[in-house]
Design a protein around this motif. Structure first.
Motif, PDB file in Angstrom:
ATOM      1  N   GLU A  24      35.023 -39.634  -0.583  1.00  0.00           N
ATOM      2  CA  GLU A  24      35.564 -38.362  -1.276  1.00  0.00           C
ATOM      3  C   GLU A  24      35.507 -38.286  -2.859  1.00  0.00           C
ATOM      4  N   LEU A  25      35.241 -39.617  -3.305  1.00  0.00           N
ATOM      5  CA  LEU A  25      35.027 -39.772  -4.686  1.00  0.00           C
ATOM      6  C   LEU A  25      33.925 -40.155  -5.322  1.00  0.00           C
ATOM      7  N   LYS A  26      32.780 -39.961  -4.441  1.00  0.00           N
ATOM      8  CA  LYS A  26      31.385 -40.528  -4.602  1.00  0.00           C
ATOM      9  C   LYS A  26      30.806 -39.610  -5.848  1.00  0.00           C
ATOM     10  N   ASP A  27      31.216 -38.243  -6.067  1.00  0.00           N
ATOM     11  CA  ASP A  27      30.961 -37.702  -7.412  1.00  0.00           C
ATOM     12  C   ASP A  27      32.184 -37.809  -8.516  1.00  0.00           C
ATOM     13  N   GLU A  28      32.977 -38.640  -8.454  1.00  0.00           N
ATOM     14  CA  GLU A  28      34.052 -38.885  -9.366  1.00  0.00           C
ATOM     15  C   GLU A  28      33.639 -39.069 -10.828  1.00  0.00           C
ATOM     16  N   LYS A  29      34.107 -38.627 -11.676  1.00  0.00           N
ATOM     17  CA  LYS A  29      33.371 -38.935 -13.323  1.00  0.00           C
ATOM     18  C   LYS A  29      34.688 -39.597 -13.645  1.00  0.00           C
ATOM     19  N   PRO A  30      34.101 -40.406 -14.692  1.00  0.00           N
ATOM     20  CA  PRO A  30      35.168 -41.540 -15.564  1.00  0.00           C
ATOM     21  C   PRO A  30      36.161 -40.629 -16.101  1.00  0.00           C
ATOM     22  N   GLN A  31      37.384 -41.344 -16.333  1.00  0.00           N
ATOM     23  CA  GLN A  31      38.603 -40.822 -17.082  1.00  0.00           C
ATOM     24  C   GLN A  31      38.094 -40.574 -18.412  1.00  0.00           C
ATOM     25  N   VAL A  32      38.740 -39.359 -19.149  1.00  0.00           N
ATOM     26  CA  VAL A  32      38.353 -39.085 -20.397  1.00  0.00           C
ATOM     27  C   VAL A  32      39.428 -39.086 -21.295  1.00  0.00           C
ATOM     28  N   GLY A  33      39.674 -40.018 -22.237  1.00  0.00           N
ATOM     29  CA  GLY A  33      40.727 -40.173 -22.952  1.00  0.00           C
ATOM     30  C   GLY A  33      41.824 -40.986 -22.436  1.00  0.00           C
ATOM     31  N   GLY A  34      42.677 -41.374 -23.263  1.00  0.00           N
ATOM     32  CA  GLY A  34      43.901 -42.093 -22.921  1.00  0.00           C
ATOM     33  C   GLY A  34      43.560 -43.577 -22.566  1.00  0.00           C
TER      34      GLY A  34
ATOM     35  N   ARG B 183      43.127 -45.434 -19.990  1.00  0.00           N
ATOM     36  CA  ARG B 183      42.220 -45.610 -18.899  1.00  0.00           C
ATOM     37  C   ARG B 183      40.624 -45.018 -19.014  1.00  0.00           C
ATOM     38  N   SER B 184      40.608 -44.610 -20.353  1.00  0.00           N
ATOM     39  CA  SER B 184      39.484 -43.860 -20.622  1.00  0.00           C
ATOM     40  C   SER B 184      38.212 -44.542 -20.021  1.00  0.00           C
ATOM     41  N   GLY B 185      37.185 -44.070 -19.327  1.00  0.00           N
ATOM     42  CA  GLY B 185      35.948 -44.675 -18.901  1.00  0.00           C
ATOM     43  C   GLY B 185      36.127 -45.207 -17.509  1.00  0.00           C
ATOM     44  N   LEU B 186      37.410 -45.332 -16.978  1.00  0.00           N
ATOM     45  CA  LEU B 186      37.653 -45.834 -15.641  1.00  0.00           C
ATOM     46  C   LEU B 186      37.287 -44.875 -14.771  1.00  0.00           C
ATOM     47  N   LEU B 187      36.780 -45.427 -13.394  1.00  0.00           N
ATOM     48  CA  LEU B 187      36.796 -44.612 -12.030  1.00  0.00           C
ATOM     49  C   LEU B 187      37.881 -45.247 -11.206  1.00  0.00           C
ATOM     50  N   SER B 188      37.965 -44.604 -10.326  1.00  0.00           N
ATOM     51  CA  SER B 188      39.014 -45.089  -8.997  1.00  0.00           C
ATOM     52  C   SER B 188      38.332 -46.540  -8.686  1.00  0.00           C
ATOM     53  N   ALA B 189      39.236 -47.528  -8.116  1.00  0.00           N
ATOM     54  CA  ALA B 189      38.459 -48.517  -7.819  1.00  0.00           C
ATOM     55  C   ALA B 189      37.817 -48.442  -6.468  1.00  0.00           C
TER      56      ALA B 189
ATOM     57  N   THR C  94      31.507 -49.072 -15.673  1.00  0.00           N
ATOM     58  CA  THR C  94      32.394 -47.938 -16.600  1.00  0.00           C
ATOM     59  C   THR C  94      33.733 -48.343 -16.770  1.00  0.00           C
ATOM     60  N   GLY C  95      33.955 -48.169 -18.290  1.00  0.00           N
ATOM     61  CA  GLY C  95      35.121 -48.355 -18.671  1.00  0.00           C
ATOM     62  C   GLY C  95      35.492 -49.629 -19.278  1.00  0.00           C
ATOM     63  N   ARG C  96      34.830 -50.728 -18.766  1.00  0.00           N
ATOM     64  CA  ARG C  96      35.180 -52.069 -18.804  1.00  0.00           C
ATOM     65  C   ARG C  96      34.040 -52.760 -19.787  1.00  0.00           C
ATOM     66  N   ALA C  97      34.660 -53.597 -20.746  1.00  0.00           N
ATOM     67  CA  ALA C  97      33.660 -54.651 -21.394  1.00  0.00           C
ATOM     68  C   ALA C  97      33.301 -55.789 -20.418  1.00  0.00           C
TER      69      ALA C  97
ATOM     70  N   ARG D 158      31.770 -51.261 -25.226  1.00  0.00           N
ATOM     71  CA  ARG D 158      31.638 -52.286 -26.021  1.00  0.00           C
ATOM     72  C   ARG D 158      33.189 -53.002 -26.004  1.00  0.00           C
ATOM     73  N   ASN D 159      33.187 -54.192 -26.475  1.00  0.00           N
ATOM     74  CA  ASN D 159      34.632 -54.848 -26.293  1.00  0.00           C
ATOM     75  C   ASN D 159      35.691 -54.045 -26.976  1.00  0.00           C
ATOM     76  N   TRP D 160      35.407 -53.537 -27.962  1.00  0.00           N
ATOM     77  CA  TRP D 160      36.456 -52.832 -28.912  1.00  0.00           C
ATOM     78  C   TRP D 160      37.070 -51.607 -28.480  1.00  0.00           C
ATOM     79  N   ARG D 161      36.096 -51.232 -27.317  1.00  0.00           N
ATOM     80  CA  ARG D 161      36.498 -49.634 -26.483  1.00  0.00           C
ATOM     81  C   ARG D 161      36.936 -50.082 -25.179  1.00  0.00           C
ATOM     82  N   ASP D 162      37.383 -51.433 -24.701  1.00  0.00           N
ATOM     83  CA  ASP D 162      37.640 -51.761 -23.369  1.00  0.00           C
ATOM     84  C   ASP D 162      38.719 -50.932 -22.948  1.00  0.00           C
ATOM     85  N   SER D 163      38.784 -50.216 -21.580  1.00  0.00           N
ATOM     86  CA  SER D 163      40.114 -49.661 -21.165  1.00  0.00           C
ATOM     87  C   SER D 163      41.363 -50.554 -20.844  1.00  0.00           C
ATOM     88  N   LEU D 164      42.199 -49.663 -20.814  1.00  0.00           N
ATOM     89  CA  LEU D 164      43.535 -50.710 -20.591  1.00  0.00           C
ATOM     90  C   LEU D 164      44.094 -51.565 -21.794  1.00  0.00           C
TER      91      LEU D 164
END
Length: 349
Positions: free
Chosen positions: A177-187, A189-195, A229-232, A293-299
């Motif tokens: 049900e999450l195959k078309d999920e888009k990465p989180q925008v902002g905040g 958790r920016s860039g992350l998908l559900s595990a 997505t979302g992680r260095a 990039r490292n400086w944009r690493d989520s969380l």
């Protein structure tokens, strides 16, 4: 004495979640006590790392300039012995000024373990690559106790990482049900998908654990990790004070044996060069979401690993194994942990 004062501060902390942010005054002070203690040990730790690199370079680069075998690279003679290191590891001021940035890695207990750790089934082994394609990478990890500034022998270093295209063993696909999920925008958790859920229970590639030797050092053979997505680009690590080998070649750990949770990183410029290699350039998100990039690493994990004061360096120091990068890399780092700490060993998401 410095050690006794900080040992007292570190012992005050109740068992907190390994991934939660410090919130109470007591939790914040304990985190900073750990960081100050490790900073105090910095000259000894820097010497510890430099000695391992120097021995390795003399043996491999000067004597055998070709691509070394595993036995040559990580022979016992390549490392500082216990007698040579005793004075450096004493918990007393080292008069010579040495920067903490000499790959002294202090990963505080608030750094997340992530959702892809398997509490059962990590093999006890030093070669974790299995049949994964990628750039040959040796990781040389030293472990010291910040209560004493001494190396920690016989602690189990447990690592896991993504493959060249950003996937973890056992977790190949998102939930249907999450195959078309888009990465989180902002905040945060920016860039992350559900595990991705664990669906392949027999896969163990790029996972493994091994105890440190008498000098507090362990080496792993692996490939350079890919990104998602979302992680260095990073490698996860846990340190266990006690464990029990199981008949199937894995281990179990008693309650209270987990002393540390953290993550290692690599320089951005190196990441970008390896992105051009096969199979890294086949990463399915290369032309969509791209690398983080490292400086944009989520969380804020990359930033948190430097401590609130930014005094620590969680980045491997990498060396070429041959005259060209495609022949492989060796990475060196020393991590300071609080061996008296104890955390529960499960992901709380």
């Amino acid at each position: 004495m410095f050690c006794s004062r900080f040992f007292h501060l570190l012992a005050l902390l109740p068992l907190v979640l390994a991934h939660k942010e410090p919130k109470t005054d007591q939790e914040i002070e304990t985190q900073r006590a750990l960081q100050r203690a490790a900073y105090y040990c910095a000259p000894a730790v820097a010497d510890f790392t430099a000695a391992r690199k120097r021995k390795w370079a003399q043996k491999v680069l000067n004597v055998n300039p070709g691509l070394p075998g595993y036995d040559d690279l990580f022979a016992d003679a390549n490392y500082i012995d216990a007698g040579e290191s005793t004075e450096l590891m004493e918990c007393s001021p080292v008069s010579r000024k040495t920067a903490i940035q000499n790959n002294t890695c202090v990963l505080t207990p608030v750094v997340t373990e992530g959702p892809y750790y398997h509490t059962e089934g990590h093999p006890i082994r030093t070669n974790i690559a299995e049949y994964q394609f990628g750039l040959l990478t040796y990781l040389d990890i030293g472990v010291i106790d910040v209560n004493t500034c001494k190396p920690l022998p016989n602690v189990l270093v447990d690592i896991w990482q993504a493959n060249a295209t950003g996937h973890y063993a056992g977790h190949p696909f998102p939930k249907p049900e999450l195959k078309d999920e888009k990465p989180q925008v902002g905040g945060k958790r920016s860039g992350l998908l559900s595990a991705f859920p664990r669906t392949e229970f027999d896969e163990t590639w790029l996972r493994g654990a091994f105890p440190t030797d008498e000098n507090g050092v362990v080496q792993f053979t692996t490939i350079f990790p890919g990104y998602y997505t979302g992680r260095a680009t990073h490698v996860h690590v846990k340190i266990f004070k006690s464990w029990e080998p199981l008949p199937n070649g894995t281990f179990s750990s008693p309650e209270g044996s987990l002393a540390h949770v953290g993550q290692f990183f690599f320089e951005d410029e190196l990441n970008l060069q390896i992105d051009k290699m096969w199979p890294y350039h086949t990463n399915p998100i290369k032309d969509t979401h791209g690398r983080t990039r490292n400086w944009r690493d989520s969380l804020n994990i990359f930033e948190d690993s430097h401590s609130p004061e930014g005094q620590y360096n969680p980045v491997f120091k990498m060396e070429l194994l041959g005259p060209v990068i495609t022949q492989g890399l060796a990475g060196f780092i020393t991590m300071g942990i609080n061996a008296s700490a104890s955390y529960d060993n499960w992901w709380k998401g």
